[in-house]
Design a protein around this motif. Structure first.
Motif, PDB file in Angstrom:
ATOM      1  N   VAL A 371       0.842  -1.202   0.000  1.00 37.50           N
ATOM      2  CA  VAL A 371       0.000   0.000   0.000  1.00 37.50           C
ATOM      3  C   VAL A 371       0.874   1.247   0.000  1.00 37.50           C
ATOM      4  O   VAL A 371       0.664   2.178  -0.792  1.00 37.50           O
ATOM      5  N   LEU A 372       1.859   1.279   0.880  1.00 33.94           N
ATOM      6  CA  LEU A 372       2.690   2.469   1.028  1.00 33.94           C
ATOM      7  C   LEU A 372       3.594   2.714  -0.174  1.00 33.94           C
ATOM      8  O   LEU A 372       3.749   3.853  -0.628  1.00 33.94           O
ATOM      9  N   ASN A 373       4.172   1.652  -0.692  1.00 38.97           N
ATOM     10  CA  ASN A 373       5.216   1.805  -1.720  1.00 38.97           C
ATOM     11  C   ASN A 373       4.705   1.688  -3.144  1.00 38.97           C
ATOM     12  O   ASN A 373       5.423   2.044  -4.087  1.00 38.97           O
ATOM     13  N   HIS A 374       3.490   1.180  -3.312  1.00 34.19           N
ATOM     14  CA  HIS A 374       2.981   0.986  -4.672  1.00 34.19           C
ATOM     15  C   HIS A 374       1.604   1.621  -4.867  1.00 34.19           C
ATOM     16  O   HIS A 374       1.467   2.609  -5.594  1.00 34.19           O
ATOM     17  N   TYR A 375       0.596   1.060  -4.190  1.00 35.36           N
ATOM     18  CA  TYR A 375      -0.774   1.474  -4.492  1.00 35.36           C
ATOM     19  C   TYR A 375      -1.048   2.925  -4.116  1.00 35.36           C
ATOM     20  O   TYR A 375      -1.739   3.647  -4.845  1.00 35.36           O
ATOM     21  N   ASN A 376      -0.525   3.384  -2.991  1.00 36.36           N
ATOM     22  CA  ASN A 376      -0.790   4.771  -2.603  1.00 36.36           C
ATOM     23  C   ASN A 376       0.137   5.748  -3.301  1.00 36.36           C
ATOM     24  O   ASN A 376      -0.106   6.959  -3.282  1.00 36.36           O
ATOM     25  N   ARG A 377       1.201   5.272  -3.922  1.00 35.65           N
ATOM     26  CA  ARG A 377       2.086   6.168  -4.667  1.00 35.65           C
ATOM     27  C   ARG A 377       1.324   6.810  -5.846  1.00 35.65           C
ATOM     28  O   ARG A 377       1.605   7.938  -6.237  1.00 35.65           O
ATOM     29  N   LYS A 378       0.362   6.060  -6.405  1.00 35.95           N
ATOM     30  CA  LYS A 378      -0.394   6.582  -7.548  1.00 35.95           C
ATOM     31  C   LYS A 378      -1.472   7.569  -7.116  1.00 35.95           C
ATOM     32  O   LYS A 378      -1.830   8.467  -7.858  1.00 35.95           O
ATOM     33  N   VAL A 379      -2.002   7.366  -5.907  1.00 37.73           N
ATOM     34  CA  VAL A 379      -3.122   8.183  -5.435  1.00 37.73           C
ATOM     35  C   VAL A 379      -2.648   9.314  -4.534  1.00 37.73           C
ATOM     36  O   VAL A 379      -3.200  10.410  -4.539  1.00 37.73           O
ATOM     37  N   GLU A 380      -1.619   9.025  -3.725  1.00 36.70           N
ATOM     38  CA  GLU A 380      -1.055   9.984  -2.774  1.00 36.70           C
ATOM     39  C   GLU A 380      -2.106  10.493  -1.791  1.00 36.70           C
ATOM     40  O   GLU A 380      -2.269  11.694  -1.576  1.00 36.70           O
ATOM     41  N   SER A 381      -2.835   9.542  -1.194  1.00 40.24           N
ATOM     42  CA  SER A 381      -3.820   9.882  -0.162  1.00 40.24           C
ATOM     43  C   SER A 381      -3.133   9.866   1.196  1.00 40.24           C
ATOM     44  O   SER A 381      -2.640   8.823   1.630  1.00 40.24           O
ATOM     45  N   ARG A 385      -2.193   6.773   3.823  1.00 44.30           N
ATOM     46  CA  ARG A 385      -0.810   6.617   4.281  1.00 44.30           C
ATOM     47  C   ARG A 385      -0.747   6.566   5.806  1.00 44.30           C
ATOM     48  O   ARG A 385      -0.123   5.667   6.384  1.00 44.30           O
ATOM     49  N   LEU A 386      -1.397   7.514   6.467  1.00 38.33           N
ATOM     50  CA  LEU A 386      -1.387   7.530   7.933  1.00 38.33           C
ATOM     51  C   LEU A 386      -2.060   6.286   8.496  1.00 38.33           C
ATOM     52  O   LEU A 386      -1.572   5.690   9.470  1.00 38.33           O
ATOM     53  N   ALA A 387      -3.177   5.879   7.906  1.00 38.47           N
ATOM     54  CA  ALA A 387      -3.888   4.694   8.386  1.00 38.47           C
ATOM     55  C   ALA A 387      -3.025   3.442   8.250  1.00 38.47           C
ATOM     56  O   ALA A 387      -2.968   2.593   9.157  1.00 38.47           O
ATOM     57  N   THR A 388      -2.332   3.317   7.118  1.00 39.36           N
ATOM     58  CA  THR A 388      -1.498   2.132   6.886  1.00 39.36           C
ATOM     59  C   THR A 388      -0.289   2.125   7.804  1.00 39.36           C
ATOM     60  O   THR A 388       0.112   1.066   8.327  1.00 39.36           O
ATOM     61  N   LEU A 389       0.308   3.292   8.028  1.00 41.69           N
ATOM     62  CA  LEU A 389       1.432   3.364   8.965  1.00 41.69           C
ATOM     63  C   LEU A 389       0.984   3.035  10.393  1.00 41.69           C
ATOM     64  O   LEU A 389       1.725   2.379  11.144  1.00 41.69           O
TER      65      LEU A 389
END
Length: 501
Positions: A371-381, A385-389
């Motif tokens: 999620v952090l390194n691939h899927y959210n890189r495209k969306v930048e939400s 990011r905070l939820a996944t961390l």
């Protein structure tokens, strides 16, 4: 085309087989189409639309070339889909019949009309039947064969019948639209007045069922929406179920309009899930999974919707059985189907949450990294990011991975600091502090601190000073309770669900 990126959006929506068909057909058309095929390939390679880049390559003719290519793609897709669609074949047969009639080949024209009429009856297409009836009247009038007067009377009677059927369908369709608009009314008094008027109309129009298939569907839809409007969820569910059954009773229409069938099936799926009718929910999931979605786009929709519903079902009930097969389908589908970046991110995040709940911590950490390194890189939400961390912090804590906890906490705090002043971060900041405080204590001395964290979460949930995204307040509270009770997180979730039922 009204917007610069219309062509880009059209090309990006095409499946691989559609793109291959268009490319092959363009090559067959000869040298003149090569420049348009080059433009097609250039746009197809883009992840985001870049007009300036295209201008540099294709020059001042770009607007004209884009317009030509747009129309060429649509024409090619009509050809591509005509063999699979009875509705498309009806339209083609009507054009054939008109051409043959203009050439004086009247019997050939009538034969084409008869073939189109058979297909239109299969689809209960009253508009097509009306148009075919008009063309048949032209044939009978031109030929003036023996007893042509009786033939004209019969065709005129059919014409009147088709018009009645069309008006009946449109009456229920209009009613369904009006009820849907009324559902958006904010004032309860307005909704109540509207629902009473609609109920009166439905009651006045209701014979047991309308006479044609499509009118029946709109009749059932109106009842489902009306019961939604008045808050009778049991009756709404009953009518949504009847709508799904209706599609099975008309398989030709279902094949032709599978995307509309899916919309009705997903409405029932949502109603079943919301009302905790889990037997009905599971049966409908299995039914949709077993069916073969015809087009690539329908397959994408089925994968996306079913995957999200299945993940939420496993998450909210803490279901471990079958999770490995579910994850395998997710990974396979994410590779096979071209989902938009937001859909990919939502699915990947839900997988991460499920693995946390099932306490598959290493797998959870792996998906969190995706999620952090691939899927959210495209969306930048930043929310994702905070939820996944935060989830990654919980995993490191559970694994007693001190180094992993510290490095994740630093990344978490750095992300919080980088937020805009208007972004709500109180929940995240406080959760990070509590987790750090618990982590720093010896494992045998943590109970009081964990309870303080639980008290904070209860108070926050009761009167939230800021909105918490993605249901994280519930997830975190359940996770903390599982630590207090020394019970698996999935068991805590299941107990709460059973208590609500």
């Amino acid at each position: 085309m009204k917007h610069k990126n219309d062509l880009f959006d059209l090309i990006q929506s095409m499946s691989k087989s559609e793109k291959r068909y268009f490319s092959l057909e363009s090559r067959k058309s000869g040298r003149n189409n090569s420049q348009y095929l080059d433009l097609f390939k250039a746009i197809n390679r883009m992840e985001t639309y870049e007009e300036e880049k295209l201008h540099r390559k294709f020059g001042s003719s770009l607007p004209t070339d884009k317009h030509y290519l747009y129309n060429a793609i649509l024409k090619s897709m009509r050809d591509y889909n005509s063999s699979k669609s009875k509705a498309a074949r009806i339209k083609e047969m009507l054009l054939d019949a008109k051409y043959l009639y203009q050439r004086g080949l009247y019997h050939q024209s009538e034969e084409r009309l008869s073939q189109a009429k058979a297909l239109a009856k299969d689809l209960d297409d009253q508009l097509a039947l009306l148009e075919i009836s008009r063309e048949q009247l032209n044939f009978v009038w031109t030929m003036k064969q023996r007893d042509y007067g009786a033939q004209i009377e019969a065709l005129l009677a059919d014409k009147d019948k088709y018009i009645r059927h069309i008006n009946e369908e449109l009456r229920y369709l209009s009613l369904a639209y009006k009820i849907q608009v009324a559902k958006e009314q904010r004032q309860p008094a307005d909704r109540k007045a509207s629902s009473a008027a609609f109920a009166q109309q439905l009651q006045a129009q209701s014979s047991p069922l309308p006479s044609t298939a499509h009118a029946q569907r709109r009749f059932l839809q109106s009842h489902a929406l009306l019961n939604d409007l008045i808050g009778d969820i049991e009756q709404a569910n009953t009518y949504y179920a009847k709508m799904v059954t209706w599609w099975d009773e008309y398989p030709d229409i279902k094949d032709e309009e599978y995307n509309r069938y899916l919309a009705d099936a997903f409405n029932l799926l949502h109603a079943s899930y919301s009302q905790k009718k889990y037997d009905q929910f599971e049966q409908l999931l299995a039914k949709i999974q077993q069916e073969e979605a015809g087009s690539y786009h329908d397959q994408v929709l089925v994968f996306k919707q079913l995957t999200n519903y299945q993940l939420l079902y496993h998450i909210n009930l803490g279901i471990e059985e079958g999770y490995e097969a579910l994850l395998h389908r997710v990974e396979e589908g994410m590779t096979t189907y071209k989902l938009n970046p937001v859909s990919q991110l939502i699915i990947a995040f839900n997988v991460t949450v499920l693995l946390l709940i099932l306490e598959r911590h290493e797998e959870c950490r792996s998906w969190a990294d995706k999620v952090l390194n691939h899927y959210n890189r495209k969306v930048e939400s930043e929310q994702f990011r905070l939820a996944t961390l935060l989830i990654r912090l919980m995993v490191a804590f559970s694994l007693d991975d001190i180094d992993g906890f510290d490095s994740t906490l630093r990344a978490f705090q750095r992300s919080i600091r980088q937020q805009k002043a208007t972004t709500p971060t109180l929940f995240f900041r406080t959760c990070g502090k509590h987790l750090k405080k618990i982590q720093d204590q010896p494992s045998g001395s943590r109970r009081e601190t964990v309870q303080q964290f639980a008290d904070f979460l209860e108070q926050y949930k009761a009167a939230p000073p800021e909105r918490v995204p993605l249901g994280l307040d519930d997830l975190m509270l359940n996770w903390v309770e599982s630590r207090i009770k020394n019970s698996p997180l999935k068991v805590v979730l299941r107990a709460k669900t059973n208590a609500k039922d």
